[in-house]
Design a protein around this motif. Structure first.
Motif, PDB file in Angstrom:
ATOM      1  N   UNK A 128      13.984  -8.523 -31.997  1.00  0.00           N
ATOM      2  CA  UNK A 128      14.849  -8.452 -33.185  1.00  0.00           C
ATOM      3  C   UNK A 128      13.992  -8.322 -34.443  1.00  0.00           C
ATOM      4  N   UNK A 129      14.234  -7.259 -35.163  1.00  0.00           N
ATOM      5  CA  UNK A 129      13.554  -7.034 -36.432  1.00  0.00           C
ATOM      6  C   UNK A 129      14.572  -7.020 -37.561  1.00  0.00           C
ATOM      7  N   UNK A 154      19.262 -15.707 -35.282  1.00  0.00           N
ATOM      8  CA  UNK A 154      19.963 -15.284 -34.076  1.00  0.00           C
ATOM      9  C   UNK A 154      19.498 -16.123 -32.882  1.00  0.00           C
ATOM     10  N   UNK A 155      18.199 -16.336 -32.798  1.00  0.00           N
ATOM     11  CA  UNK A 155      17.673 -17.121 -31.682  1.00  0.00           C
ATOM     12  C   UNK A 155      18.161 -18.572 -31.776  1.00  0.00           C
ATOM     13  N   UNK A 156      18.192 -19.084 -32.974  1.00  0.00           N
ATOM     14  CA  UNK A 156      18.732 -20.434 -33.138  1.00  0.00           C
ATOM     15  C   UNK A 156      20.144 -20.511 -32.581  1.00  0.00           C
ATOM     16  N   UNK A 157      20.989 -19.546 -32.961  1.00  0.00           N
ATOM     17  CA  UNK A 157      22.389 -19.574 -32.522  1.00  0.00           C
ATOM     18  C   UNK A 157      22.492 -19.474 -31.006  1.00  0.00           C
ATOM     19  N   UNK A 158      21.739 -18.556 -30.433  1.00  0.00           N
ATOM     20  CA  UNK A 158      21.818 -18.353 -28.987  1.00  0.00           C
ATOM     21  C   UNK A 158      21.261 -19.560 -28.239  1.00  0.00           C
ATOM     22  N   UNK A 165      12.730 -17.804 -25.312  1.00  0.00           N
ATOM     23  CA  UNK A 165      12.803 -17.524 -26.747  1.00  0.00           C
ATOM     24  C   UNK A 165      11.406 -17.511 -27.357  1.00  0.00           C
ATOM     25  N   UNK A 166      11.124 -16.463 -28.099  1.00  0.00           N
ATOM     26  CA  UNK A 166       9.858 -16.376 -28.857  1.00  0.00           C
ATOM     27  C   UNK A 166      10.238 -16.078 -30.308  1.00  0.00           C
ATOM     28  N   UNK A 208      18.734 -16.198 -11.479  1.00  0.00           N
ATOM     29  CA  UNK A 208      19.192 -14.836 -11.186  1.00  0.00           C
ATOM     30  C   UNK A 208      18.324 -13.778 -11.855  1.00  0.00           C
ATOM     31  N   UNK A 209      18.018 -14.002 -13.113  1.00  0.00           N
ATOM     32  CA  UNK A 209      17.253 -13.000 -13.867  1.00  0.00           C
ATOM     33  C   UNK A 209      16.663 -13.695 -15.082  1.00  0.00           C
ATOM     34  N   UNK A 210      15.761 -12.979 -15.729  1.00  0.00           N
ATOM     35  CA  UNK A 210      15.094 -13.565 -16.892  1.00  0.00           C
ATOM     36  C   UNK A 210      15.217 -12.609 -18.077  1.00  0.00           C
ATOM     37  N   UNK A 211      15.719 -13.141 -19.169  1.00  0.00           N
ATOM     38  CA  UNK A 211      15.779 -12.362 -20.405  1.00  0.00           C
ATOM     39  C   UNK A 211      14.859 -13.018 -21.431  1.00  0.00           C
ATOM     40  N   UNK A 212      14.323 -12.222 -22.317  1.00  0.00           N
ATOM     41  CA  UNK A 212      13.449 -12.766 -23.365  1.00  0.00           C
ATOM     42  C   UNK A 212      13.919 -12.246 -24.710  1.00  0.00           C
ATOM     43  N   UNK A 213      14.008 -13.140 -25.673  1.00  0.00           N
ATOM     44  CA  UNK A 213      14.402 -12.743 -27.025  1.00  0.00           C
ATOM     45  C   UNK A 213      13.206 -13.034 -27.937  1.00  0.00           C
TER      46      UNK A 213
END
Ligand SMILES: [Zn+2]
Lengths: 347, 327
Positions: free
Chosen positions: A131-132, A50-54, A75-76, A31-36
């Motif tokens: 995320x900073x 946060x990325x680990x949790x998600x 995820x980056x 459907x769509x692409x998100x990047x963290x």
């Protein structure tokens, strides 16, 4: 699926890569692409957790209820892996701030190439969350910062992010070379989250933001979760530059905050902390609040120079009949970078 | 005349003072400001300014009978005071680069206050010089960098005896640097790139010392014997730049010297594998032209800048960015 967006050989027979992990819906068109994104600054760790949790949450969801995971999340987590591994905020060896290298360049030193590779790889994303953490000096409540030119598009997204504050600040040409500005400029909405403090983890903040990102993923139809399963959001307070009060040190010395002021409602006249002189055994400055407000930034590193940012207060919304308050920094052209964040604290 | 332009309290010790040394002439000639020591490890520029101070002092005291000062010369030799004292390039407390803090802010953090103080102390100049050196990793021949120079800038620049002039465009990359704000304030900014960090190159300083005296004569700051005939330096911009990037990682041994005129295909050096000792790459000139700078720190990553070369013909790839971290 782990991928490498850039691999560079280093002199001592080793190499590093910028790695990403792609989670995609099992079947059908996504459907769509998100990047963290996180770890652009090597001393900022809040985003990694946060990325680990998600990542874990989405993998579980995809396994147990594949029908609700319909899009793609990239995820980056450790973009500046050399900095992260050596506790360098900047890119080691080259000693540059990666978040001042965008749009980057294919023909340039390694950080410029890293910026170029990351930006290229993020093209086509429908949303980027960068995320900073703060720097190693300042502790920050979870917040999203954006330049006002992009606010019409970003504000609705930021309100779903479960942060405490959304700070819409005057547009600044100094931020032209950041990742977020380059993405927003090219039409990809990019949210910059700022929370916690450099070199440390505040796991509760990561959990708080996780709830928000789940909402964002539903909004993008990457997740198809029923309303009742969604976490309850806290609505952020949206603030402008003229609602922020800065406390800058008026003396150089050792800053000792009062206990329990961070994240608290402060009353006019309350003591926030003091700057002390160990040699003379005297207080150089006792910092009291001139107004009521929520203390959302607090200095954790006790050594201060004259001018060092000690704390920031988001002011209580003024009573309707009160005249507009006169803010010390309201008219300044450099409100958000006021505290040296341009080079240190800010995204 | 020694005067403080900024005083800052430093935790746990004596205040830090940034001084200017100003020489005011008898006439109404232009005002020229020269700053150095923004980066604490760039010493040649500081030494150059100290030589000028000694010269101007002699002029003032009548010990240089052929020269009189018409305008004003303002010297600010050390901006990053603790950086110089601790031999660090950046501001020692938080690692910020002062030349990324402009225009600064008088109520902001320390380095912003410094930037603000320096800009305020120079903003009334007609000509302003920001003297830097290269870092230790890269050897550059001395040169001048200018933002879209005017005709008058180009008339005066040749007196400086620089090897070449690098023309830069006003892009956002420079917006936090002092020279950008000079340009925006209508001052002609001259960025002098002078030798390698952490040491003094006497020949270079001597050349630039004479060059600056001639520049001041040509600009009417100083009256005296006619300057040496100007040396028209070649001028290069983005389109004439070739960046040579490493394809291998390892130990780089240069075989060409900065300043040489090279032919296309000529050897620049080689990259050796640290484990096997085998030559992994022979680095060659991508075009014929002036080898303006070459890597001096021997270890290199893959795809790293090894050399910068300027050609008379346009670089067809043309997109090379002349920016990198120095200065
Ligand atoms: Zn420099």
């Amino acid at each position: 699926m782990e991928q490498k967006i850039l691999t560079i050989r280093m002199p001592a027979q080793d190499q590093f890569s910028i790695r990403k992990n792609v989670l995609r819906a099992g079947q059908g068109k996504t459907t769509a692409r998100a990047a963290i994104v996180s770890g652009i600054h090597g001393d900022e760790l809040e985003g990694l957790y946060t990325i680990y949790l998600l990542n874990r949450y989405l993998q579980e969801l995809r396994e147990k209820r594949p029908e609700v995971f319909r899009g793609q999340v990239d995820f980056y987590p450790t973009v500046n892996s050399l900095g992260l591994g050596s506790l360098n905020r900047s890119w080691p060896f080259f000693n540059v701030d990666l978040n001042r290298q965008f749009p980057g360049n294919r023909e340039g030193h390694v950080p410029l190439q890293a910026a170029h590779a990351l930006l290229e790889d993020l093209k086509g994303a429908d949303l980027v969350v960068d995320i900073h953490a703060s720097n190693k000096f300042l502790l920050e409540m979870p917040q999203i910062r954006m330049q006002e030119v992009y606010a019409p598009r970003l504000l609705p997204l930021a309100k779903k992010s479960n942060v405490d504050l959304v700070w819409v600040h005057c547009s600044s040409s100094i931020l032209e070379t950041t990742l977020a500005t380059n993405l927003n400029e090219s039409g990809i909405p990019a949210l910059v989250v700022e929370m916690g403090i450099g070199q440390r983890l505040n796991p509760l903040y990561s959990e708080q933001l996780l709830q928000g990102i789940i909402h964002l993923l539903c909004h993008l139809e990457i997740l198809d979760l029923p309303e009742e399963e969604l976490p309850v959001l806290c609505a952020p307070r949206v603030i402008g530059d003229n609602e922020v009060w800065y406390f800058n040190a008026e003396a150089s010395g050792l800053f000792v905050p009062e206990p329990n002021v961070f994240g608290a409602w402060i009353k006019e006249g309350d003591i926030i902390g003091r700057i002390v002189d160990p040699l003379k055994g005297s207080d150089l400055q006792v910092i009291t609040s001139p107004r009521d407000g929520l203390l959302f930034t607090l200095r954790e590193h006790p050594v201060v120079y004259e001018g060092s940012l000690l704390a920031r207060l988001v002011l209580q919304p003024p009573e309707a009949e009160e005249p507009a308050p006169q803010f010390r920094h309201a008219a300044d052209s450099l409100p958000v970078i006021q505290a040296g964040e341009e080079a240190r604290g800010d995204a | 005349m020694h005067e403080a332009i900024l005083e800052l309290n430093i935790p746990f010790r004596e205040p830090m003072v940034i001084y200017k040394n100003e020489f005011r002439g008898s006439g109404d000639g232009p005002l020229i400001s020269l700053v150095s020591g923004m980066h604490g490890d760039e010493i040649s520029g500081m030494y150059l300014l100290s030589r000028l101070a000694a010269f101007l002092d002699r002029v003032e005291r009548g010990l240089e009978p052929f020269y009189t000062l018409e305008g004003t010369v303002r010297l600010i030799p050390v901006i990053n005071v603790p950086g110089v004292n601790f031999a660090t390039r950046n501001w020692p407390f938080d690692g910020t680069d002062i030349n990324r803090m402009f225009p600064g802010y008088d109520l902001g953090e320390t380095t912003q206050r410094i930037a603000d103080g320096v800009l305020r102390a120079t903003v009334d100049s007609h000509y302003a010089f920001d003297v830097h050196g290269s870092n230790e990793q890269f050897f550059e021949i001395p040169h001048l960098r200018m933002f879209s120079p005017t005709e008058e800038d180009l008339r005066l620049a040749p007196y400086l005896r620089c090897r070449y002039l690098l023309r830069r465009e006003l892009t956002p990359l420079y917006k936090t640097q002092l020279s950008y704000h000079w340009k925006e304030s209508g001052i002609s900014p001259y960025i002098l790139m002078l030798g390698v960090a952490r040491r003094i190159d006497d020949d270079l300083v001597e050349t630039l010392y004479q060059g600056l005296i001639d520049f001041m004569l040509a600009a009417g700051v100083l009256l005296g014997p006619p300057p040496a005939p100007p040396l028209q330096p070649p001028s290069f911009g983005r389109k004439h730049t070739h960046l040579v990037l490493s394809r291998a990682a390892g130990i780089f041994r240069p075989t060409a010297a900065a300043g040489a005129m090279l032919r296309k295909g000529e050897m620049l050096g080689q990259i050796v594998n640290v484990l096997s000792g085998q030559v992994e790459e022979e680095v060659r000139a991508p075009a014929s032209g002036l080898l303006a700078s070459i890597r001096s720190y021997p270890l290199v990553y893959e795809k790293e800048l090894l050399a910068r070369l300027f050609t008379a013909e346009e670089n067809p790839s043309g997109t090379a960015d002349v920016w990198y971290q120095e200065q």
